[in-house]
Design an enzyme around this catalytic site. Structure first.
Site, short mmCIF file in Angstrom:
data_model
loop_
_atom_site.label_atom_id
_atom_site.label_comp_id
_atom_site.label_asym_id
_atom_site.label_seq_id
_atom_site.Cartn_x
_atom_site.Cartn_y
_atom_site.Cartn_z
N CYS A 262 -53.25 -41.90 79.60
CA CYS A 262 -53.64 -41.46 80.94
C CYS A 262 -53.72 -39.92 81.00
O CYS A 262 -54.63 -39.34 80.44
CB CYS A 262 -52.69 -42.04 81.99
SG CYS A 262 -53.36 -41.96 83.67
N HIS B 170 -53.30 -47.48 80.70
CA HIS B 170 -51.88 -47.59 80.39
C HIS B 170 -51.61 -48.82 79.52
O HIS B 170 -51.22 -49.88 80.02
CB HIS B 170 -51.07 -47.69 81.69
CG HIS B 170 -51.00 -46.41 82.46
ND1 HIS B 170 -50.02 -45.46 82.24
CD2 HIS B 170 -51.80 -45.92 83.44
CE1 HIS B 170 -50.22 -44.43 83.06
NE2 HIS B 170 -51.30 -44.69 83.80
N GLU C 74 -49.17 -49.46 77.72
CA GLU C 74 -47.75 -49.84 77.71
C GLU C 74 -47.43 -50.99 78.65
O GLU C 74 -46.42 -51.69 78.46
CB GLU C 74 -46.87 -48.63 78.06
CG GLU C 74 -46.98 -48.10 79.49
CD GLU C 74 -48.04 -47.02 79.68
OE1 GLU C 74 -47.91 -46.22 80.62
OE2 GLU C 74 -49.01 -46.99 78.88
#
EC number: 6.3.4.2
Length: 546
Positions: free
Chosen positions: A381, A507, A509
Site C-alpha cells: 500500500c 494488502h 497480508e
C-alpha cells in the site's frame, strides 16, 4: 438449525477472548461443523477505520470492504473462513441504525430506549449472521470486560437471546484470569469468582470457564471454581500462556473445550481432524534455519498496528522451515540517521501501509537502502507509493517528487488522488475498500509467484500511481506487473534487475493463512533465505466472495 456461543471476558482487558473464540472455531471446523464468528465492540465509533493505530491496533479489511477489529483477522486465519461486514458490530453502528429508524418513523412515535430498541438491534445483528451463511455455529465475542458500563447493552442483549433460540441452542463461555501471587506462592480464584458473580447479576450463568494462567492450575482449583461458579469441573478449562497463539487450539482441544461445547449444544460428538494444524505448529516450533526481516513503519511502538503483516511473515517463514526474527524499525529514525545503522544485517525489508506524511521520507530511505544493497524488499500500500517516490527522486531525477497526499504543491505528484475520491468529504468508510481484481503481466515476478493471470486482493487507499509518469517509469527499467483489468490503475510494480523488489497497492497480508502463506510473503522469505524463486510453489489463496 444454527447454534449460538457467546464469549465474554472478565477481570482484565486483553485477556484473549478473540484467540479463544478463533481457536474454538478451528476446533469445531476440524469436526466438520461450519462456523462464523462475530465481534461486538462497545466503542461508539461506527467502525475503527478512522481510529489511531495506537488506540486500536490494525484495521482489518474484509473482502466486502468493511473496516473492522483486528480480531476478525484472527477469526479468518484460524478458521480459514472469510468474514464480512456482518461479522463486525460496534455500539456506534447500532445507535446509528436505531437513530436512522427513528428518523424514518419506524417506531411509530414510540419512545426509543436502550431496552428494548438497542438490545433488539443487537440481537437482530447476531441473527443476521446466521441467516446470511447458515453456519452450524455462530460464535459471538463481546468486547470489553464484564462490569464495564459500555458493555452492558451487549450483555443484556445476549441474556435476552436465550429467549430467542432456547437454552439448548446456546452456550455462554466466560474467559477469566487466575493469577499467580508470588508473595503468597499460590494461584487465586477470587477474581474469577467475583467476575462470574458480576455476570450472574446481569442474568447470565456461564456454562464454561476458560481460565487464563501462566502455569497449570493447582490441584483442586477446578473443583473450587466449579463449586463457587456453578459449572461442572469438566467445564473449567485451563488456557495456559503459550509461546505462539497457534498452539492455543491444540491446548484447548486437550482440555476438552470442544467436547464440552458440543455436549451443551446437543450436537454430535465427532472426531476432530487437526493433522494439518498440528503439522503447521510443528513446523513453527522446529525450524532448521533463521531469517531476519525488518518492518519499517510509522506505528512500530505498537506491534499490533501491523499484526497481519507480522503473521503473514510468520506463515511464510514456517513454510520455509525458518525461524522468523522481526526487527521493528521506526521510519522516523531513518529520516535523521544512517539507514545502515538500523538495517544492516537484515535478510529482507517490508514497508507496510499507513497514512499521513510523518515517517514517509524514512520509508523512502529504507527502500533506497534495499534497492542499493540488493536486499529483498516488499512494499504494501503506502509501501508501494514510497517505492514510486524513491524511483522518482533517486532514479528518474525528478526533484521534489512526492505524493499529492503529503505535498499538494509538489512539482511531480507521482502519487495522486483517485478520480472517484475528488469530491469525497467524509473520512470514514469512503476509501477504495475490499476485494478488487488485478491483471498480472505474463513473465513477471508477480506471475511467477501467483501462478495466475487474474488475482483478487483487498484494498484500503485513496491514492494511486499517477499514470502521467507511467511511460517514464517503464523507460527507467521498472515494470508495472499488475493493473486493474482495464489497465487504468497500477497495482503492482517491480524492479527486474533486483533479486526481489516488488510492491503492491493492495494488502496481501489480509488473506495469508497458516496453511496458505501468501505468495508475496512466501517469495520474500524465499529470497531472504537465498532460495531459488523458481522453487516457490504458488500457494492457492483462500476462496473469496468476488
Amino acid at each position: 438449525m444454527t447454534k449460538f456461543i457467546f464469549v465474554t471476558g472478565g477481570v482484565v482487558s486483553s485477556i484473549g477472548k478473540g484467540i479463544v473464540a478463533a481457536s474454538l472455531g478451528r476446533l469445531l471446523k476440524s469436526r466438520g461443523y461450519s462456523v462464523s464468528i462475530l465481534k461486538l465492540d462497545p466503542y461508539i465509533n461506527v467502525d475503527p477505520g478512522t481510529m489511531s493505530p495506537y488506540q486500536h491496533g490494525e484495521v482489518f479489511v474484509t473482502a466486502d470492504g468493511a473496516e473492522t477489529d483486528l480480531d476478525l483477522g484472527h477469526y479468518e486465519r484460524f478458521t480459514d473462513t472469510p468474514m464480512s461486514r456482518l461479522n463486525s458490530v460496534t455500539t456506534g453502528s447500532i445507535y446509528q441504525a436505531v437513530i436512522n429508524k427513528e428518523r424514518r418513523g419506524d417506531y411509530n412515535g414510540g419512545t426509543v430506549q436502550v431496552i428494548p430498541h438497542i438490545t433488539a438491534e443487537i440481537r437482530d445483528r447476531i441473527h443476521r449472521v446466521a441467516q446470511d451463511t447458515h453456519p452450524d455455529v455462530v460464535i459471538t465475542e463481546i468486547g470489553g470486560t464484564v462490569g464495564d458500563i459500555e458493555s452492558l447493552p451487549f450483555l443484556e442483549a445476549i441474556r435476552q437471546f436465550r429467549k430467542d433460540v432456547g437454552r439448548r441452542d446456546l452456550a455462554y463461555i466466560h474467559v477469566t484470569l487466575v493469577p499467580w501471587i508470588p508473595s503468597a506462592g499460590e494461584m487465586k480464584t477470587k477474581p474469577t469468582q467475583h467476575s462470574v458473580k458480576e455476570l450472574r447479576s446481569i442474568g447470565i450463568q456461564p456454562d464454561i470457564l476458560v481460565c487464563r494462567c501462566d502455569r497449570p492450575l493447582q490441584a483442586g482449583m477446578k473443583e473450587k471454581m466449579s463449586e463457587f461458579c456453578n459449572v461442572s469441573p469438566e467445564a473449567v478449562i485451563t488456557s495456559q500462556d503459550a509461546s505462539s497463539i497457534y498452539e492455543v487450539p491444540l491446548m484447548l482441544e486437550r482440555e476438552g473445550l470442544a467436547e464440552q461445547v458440543l455436549d451443551i449444544l446437543q450436537l454430535e460428538q465427532r472426531q476432530p481432524d487437526l493433522t494439518q494444524w498440528q503439522r503447521w505448529v510443528h513446523q513453527l516450533q522446529n525450524p532448521s534455519r533463521r531469517v531476519e526481516v525488518a518492518i519499517v513503519g510509522k506505528y512500530v511502538r505498537l506491534n499490533d498496528a501491523y499484526l497481519s503483516v507480522s503473521e503473514s511473515l510468520r506463515h511464510a517463514a514456517a513454510s520455509a522451515d525458518a525461524d522468523l526474527q522481526l526487527r521493528w524499525v521506526d521510519a522516523e529514525d531513518l529520516e535523521n540517521g544512517d539507514p545502515a545503522t538500523y538495517l544492516d544485517g537484515v535478510d529482507g525489508i517490508v514497508v507496510p501501509g499507513g497514512f499521513g506524511a510523518r515517517g514517509v521520507d524514512g520509508k523512502v530511505a529504507a527502500i533506497q537502502f534495499a534497492r542499493d544493497h540488493q536486499i529483498p524488499f516488499l512494499g504494501l500500500c503506502l509501501g508501494m507509493q514510497a517505492a514510486v517516490i524513491d524511483w522518482a527522486r533517486n532514479v528518474a531525477g525528478l526533484d521534489g517528487a512526492n505524493s499529492a497526499e503529503f505535498d499538494p504543491e509538489t512539482p511531480h505528484p507521482v502519487i495522486a488522488l483517485l478520480p472517484e475520491q475528488q469530491d469525497v468529504v467524509d473520512l470514514g468508510g469512503t476509501m477504495r475498500l475490499g476485494l478488487c481484481p488485478c491483471k498480472i503481466q505474463s513473465g513477471s515476478l508477480a506471475q511467477r509467484l501467483y501462478g495466475e493471470d487474474i488475482i483478487y486482493e483487498r484494498h484500503r487507499h485513496r491514492y494511486e500511481f499517477n499514470n502521467a509518469y507511467r511511460s517514464l517509469f517503464l523507460e527507467s527499467g521498472y515494470c508495472v506487473s499488475g493493473t486493474s483489468p482495464d489497465s487504468r490503475l497500477v497495482e503492482i510494480v517491480e524492479r527486474p534487475d533486483h533479486p526481489f523488489f516488488i510492491a503492491c497497492q493492495f494488502h496481501p497480508e489480509f488473506v495469508s493463512r497458516p496453511n496458505h502463506p501468501h505468495p508475496l510473503f512466501q517469495g520474500l522469505i524465499k529470497a531472504a533465505l537465498g532460495s531459488d524463486l523458481t522453487l516457490v510453489d504458488p500457494a492457492p489463496l483462500p476462496a473469496e466472495t468476488v
